[in-house]
Design a protein around this motif. Structure first.
Motif, PDB file in Angstrom:
ATOM      1  N   GLN A  58     -28.788 -35.457  64.640  1.00 36.92           N
ATOM      2  CA  GLN A  58     -30.171 -35.561  65.113  1.00 36.92           C
ATOM      3  C   GLN A  58     -30.550 -34.353  65.957  1.00 36.92           C
ATOM      4  OE1 GLN A  58     -32.290 -38.058  64.001  1.00 36.92           O
ATOM      5  NE2 GLN A  58     -33.767 -36.581  64.793  1.00 36.92           N
ATOM      6  N   ALA A  59     -29.629 -33.857  66.756  1.00 41.76           N
ATOM      7  CA  ALA A  59     -29.904 -32.655  67.569  1.00 41.76           C
ATOM      8  C   ALA A  59     -30.176 -31.450  66.673  1.00 41.76           C
ATOM      9  CB  ALA A  59     -28.739 -32.373  68.511  1.00 41.76           C
ATOM     10  N   ILE A  60     -29.444 -31.316  65.579  1.00 37.46           N
ATOM     11  CA  ILE A  60     -29.686 -30.203  64.657  1.00 37.46           C
ATOM     12  C   ILE A  60     -31.065 -30.347  64.030  1.00 37.46           C
ATOM     13  CG2 ILE A  60     -28.944 -29.071  62.515  1.00 37.46           C
ATOM     14  CD1 ILE A  60     -26.056 -29.940  63.259  1.00 37.46           C
ATOM     15  N   LYS A  61     -31.419 -31.567  63.628  1.00 36.10           N
ATOM     16  CA  LYS A  61     -32.740 -31.808  63.035  1.00 36.10           C
ATOM     17  C   LYS A  61     -33.853 -31.522  64.042  1.00 36.10           C
ATOM     18  CE  LYS A  61     -31.439 -35.249  59.589  1.00 36.10           C
ATOM     19  NZ  LYS A  61     -31.569 -36.652  59.149  1.00 36.10           N
ATOM     20  N   ASP A  62     -33.664 -31.955  65.279  1.00 29.40           N
ATOM     21  CA  ASP A  62     -34.699 -31.792  66.312  1.00 29.40           C
ATOM     22  C   ASP A  62     -34.853 -30.335  66.742  1.00 29.40           C
ATOM     23  OD1 ASP A  62     -35.049 -34.544  66.249  1.00 29.40           O
ATOM     24  OD2 ASP A  62     -33.980 -34.902  68.137  1.00 29.40           O
ATOM     25  N   GLU A  63     -33.737 -29.672  67.002  1.00 29.56           N
ATOM     26  CA  GLU A  63     -33.779 -28.305  67.529  1.00 29.56           C
ATOM     27  C   GLU A  63     -34.030 -27.259  66.440  1.00 29.56           C
ATOM     28  OE1 GLU A  63     -33.810 -27.494  70.697  1.00 29.56           O
ATOM     29  OE2 GLU A  63     -33.477 -29.568  71.340  1.00 29.56           O
ATOM     30  N   LYS A  64     -33.605 -27.574  65.207  1.00 27.76           N
ATOM     31  CA  LYS A  64     -33.709 -26.618  64.094  1.00 27.76           C
ATOM     32  C   LYS A  64     -32.975 -25.312  64.417  1.00 27.76           C
ATOM     33  CE  LYS A  64     -38.057 -28.469  62.297  1.00 27.76           C
ATOM     34  NZ  LYS A  64     -38.080 -29.664  63.082  1.00 27.76           N
ATOM     35  N   GLN A  65     -31.904 -25.458  65.232  1.00 28.90           N
ATOM     36  CA  GLN A  65     -31.077 -24.323  65.622  1.00 28.90           C
ATOM     37  C   GLN A  65     -29.642 -24.806  65.807  1.00 28.90           C
ATOM     38  OE1 GLN A  65     -32.413 -22.172  69.103  1.00 28.90           O
ATOM     39  NE2 GLN A  65     -34.531 -22.643  68.664  1.00 28.90           N
ATOM     40  N   VAL A  66     -28.696 -23.912  65.550  1.00 30.24           N
ATOM     41  CA  VAL A  66     -27.294 -24.186  65.852  1.00 30.24           C
ATOM     42  C   VAL A  66     -26.666 -22.924  66.423  1.00 30.24           C
ATOM     43  CG1 VAL A  66     -27.005 -25.926  64.035  1.00 30.24           C
ATOM     44  CG2 VAL A  66     -26.416 -23.540  63.558  1.00 30.24           C
ATOM     45  N   ILE A  67     -25.583 -23.127  67.157  1.00 29.89           N
ATOM     46  CA  ILE A  67     -24.758 -22.019  67.612  1.00 29.89           C
ATOM     47  C   ILE A  67     -23.589 -21.936  66.634  1.00 29.89           C
ATOM     48  CG2 ILE A  67     -23.232 -21.170  69.421  1.00 29.89           C
ATOM     49  CD1 ILE A  67     -24.969 -22.739  71.439  1.00 29.89           C
ATOM     50  N   ARG A  86     -12.260 -23.885  69.527  1.00 28.49           N
ATOM     51  CA  ARG A  86     -13.292 -22.845  69.555  1.00 28.49           C
ATOM     52  C   ARG A  86     -12.731 -21.568  70.166  1.00 28.49           C
ATOM     53  NH1 ARG A  86     -18.050 -25.315  72.271  1.00 28.49           N
ATOM     54  NH2 ARG A  86     -18.009 -26.524  70.370  1.00 28.49           N
ATOM     55  N   LEU A  87     -12.942 -20.456  69.470  1.00 33.36           N
ATOM     56  CA  LEU A  87     -12.495 -19.156  69.962  1.00 33.36           C
ATOM     57  C   LEU A  87     -13.627 -18.408  70.649  1.00 33.36           C
ATOM     58  CD1 LEU A  87     -10.334 -18.008  66.905  1.00 33.36           C
ATOM     59  CD2 LEU A  87      -9.537 -18.969  69.079  1.00 33.36           C
ATOM     60  N   ASN A  88     -14.806 -18.389  70.011  1.00 34.51           N
ATOM     61  CA  ASN A  88     -15.954 -17.709  70.615  1.00 34.51           C
ATOM     62  C   ASN A  88     -17.240 -18.125  69.908  1.00 34.51           C
ATOM     63  OD1 ASN A  88     -15.079 -16.148  68.282  1.00 34.51           O
ATOM     64  ND2 ASN A  88     -16.470 -14.550  68.951  1.00 34.51           N
ATOM     65  N   TYR A  89     -18.338 -17.725  70.515  1.00 32.64           N
ATOM     66  CA  TYR A  89     -19.672 -18.005  69.982  1.00 32.64           C
ATOM     67  C   TYR A  89     -20.191 -16.749  69.292  1.00 32.64           C
ATOM     68  CZ  TYR A  89     -19.192 -21.821  73.293  1.00 32.64           C
ATOM     69  OH  TYR A  89     -18.738 -22.918  73.973  1.00 32.64           O
ATOM     70  N   ILE A  90     -20.809 -16.913  68.140  1.00 33.56           N
ATOM     71  CA  ILE A  90     -21.304 -15.770  67.378  1.00 33.56           C
ATOM     72  C   ILE A  90     -22.766 -15.505  67.703  1.00 33.56           C
ATOM     73  CG2 ILE A  90     -21.731 -14.855  65.067  1.00 33.56           C
ATOM     74  CD1 ILE A  90     -19.400 -16.741  64.133  1.00 33.56           C
ATOM     75  N   VAL A  95     -32.176 -23.128  61.437  1.00 32.64           N
ATOM     76  CA  VAL A  95     -31.738 -23.875  60.257  1.00 32.64           C
ATOM     77  C   VAL A  95     -32.879 -24.727  59.720  1.00 32.64           C
ATOM     78  CG1 VAL A  95     -29.334 -23.926  61.035  1.00 32.64           C
ATOM     79  CG2 VAL A  95     -30.821 -25.855  61.548  1.00 32.64           C
ATOM     80  N   GLU A  96     -32.765 -25.093  58.439  1.00 34.91           N
ATOM     81  CA  GLU A  96     -33.733 -25.989  57.817  1.00 34.91           C
ATOM     82  C   GLU A  96     -33.004 -26.811  56.752  1.00 34.91           C
ATOM     83  OE1 GLU A  96     -35.613 -22.961  54.501  1.00 34.91           O
ATOM     84  OE2 GLU A  96     -36.688 -23.219  56.391  1.00 34.91           O
ATOM     85  N   ASN A  97     -33.720 -27.769  56.184  1.00 35.00           N
ATOM     86  CA  ASN A  97     -33.175 -28.640  55.131  1.00 35.00           C
ATOM     87  C   ASN A  97     -31.912 -29.369  55.589  1.00 35.00           C
ATOM     88  OD1 ASN A  97     -35.189 -27.632  53.339  1.00 35.00           O
ATOM     89  ND2 ASN A  97     -33.882 -25.876  52.914  1.00 35.00           N
ATOM     90  N   VAL A  98     -31.951 -29.937  56.788  1.00 35.54           N
ATOM     91  CA  VAL A  98     -30.796 -30.624  57.352  1.00 35.54           C
ATOM     92  C   VAL A  98     -30.671 -32.015  56.721  1.00 35.54           C
ATOM     93  CG1 VAL A  98     -29.728 -31.488  59.473  1.00 35.54           C
ATOM     94  CG2 VAL A  98     -31.133 -29.411  59.538  1.00 35.54           C
ATOM     95  N   THR A 111     -31.270 -19.992  58.250  1.00 35.03           N
ATOM     96  CA  THR A 111     -32.443 -19.198  57.898  1.00 35.03           C
ATOM     97  C   THR A 111     -32.528 -17.844  58.585  1.00 35.03           C
ATOM     98  OG1 THR A 111     -33.760 -20.300  59.591  1.00 35.03           O
ATOM     99  CG2 THR A 111     -33.822 -21.226  57.350  1.00 35.03           C
ATOM    100  N   LYS A 112     -32.163 -17.770  59.866  1.00 37.62           N
ATOM    101  CA  LYS A 112     -32.396 -16.539  60.602  1.00 37.62           C
ATOM    102  C   LYS A 112     -31.495 -16.464  61.826  1.00 37.62           C
ATOM    103  CE  LYS A 112     -36.148 -13.948  62.794  1.00 37.62           C
ATOM    104  NZ  LYS A 112     -37.536 -13.976  63.219  1.00 37.62           N
ATOM    105  N   ARG A 113     -30.943 -15.289  62.065  1.00 42.18           N
ATOM    106  CA  ARG A 113     -30.167 -15.044  63.296  1.00 42.18           C
ATOM    107  C   ARG A 113     -31.176 -14.842  64.414  1.00 42.18           C
ATOM    108  NH1 ARG A 113     -24.627 -12.430  62.941  1.00 42.18           N
ATOM    109  NH2 ARG A 113     -23.967 -12.175  65.105  1.00 42.18           N
TER     110      ARG A 113
END
Length: 118
Positions: A58-67, A86-90, A95-98, A111-113
């Motif tokens: 639900q957080a991915i759907k709501d925020e439309k963003q991921v790390i 976890r080693l590091n964050y990129i 994101v879309e179409n979740v 979709t986009k960095r």
């Protein structure tokens, strides 16, 4: 572009950037079929609870963003994936179409960095 700092906690599927908590996604599930992400969420005896998975999706759907994260992969004696460290964050990606189905797993399109992370 200046890199921002992401801060997470062991065992959490989220990290915080500039005071905003965002869901993390493993690079493993995107690198083979970029920009399509597919985490099969195979059930295991000691796997995550349904409520933890649904909150995350639900957080991915709501925020439309991921790390997107780089991770050390844990494999069992048969070579099956059992977990990550976890080693590091990129970066933060849009994101879309979740979609999520317990049998098919989590899928979305990257979709986009948006923000570089350190």
């Amino acid at each position: 572009m200046a890199k921002k700092k992401a801060v997470g906690q062991r065992g959490s599927w989220f990290a915080t950037v500039d005071g905003i908590e965002l869901p993390c996604a493993h690079r493993r599930w995107a690198k083979k079929n970029w920009p399509h992400y597919h985490d099969p969420f195979k059930p295991t005896e000691n796997g995550p609870s349904a409520s933890k998975i649904l909150k995350y999706v639900q957080a991915i759907k709501d925020e439309k963003q991921v790390i997107l994260t780089n991770d050390d992969e844990h494999l069992d004696d048969e070579g099956e994936l059992t977990g990550f460290t976890r080693l590091n964050y990129i970066a933060i990606y849009g994101v879309e179409n979740v979609s999520f189905d317990p049998d098919a797993g989590l899928k979305f399109t990257i979709t986009k960095r948006l923000v570089e992370l350190r």
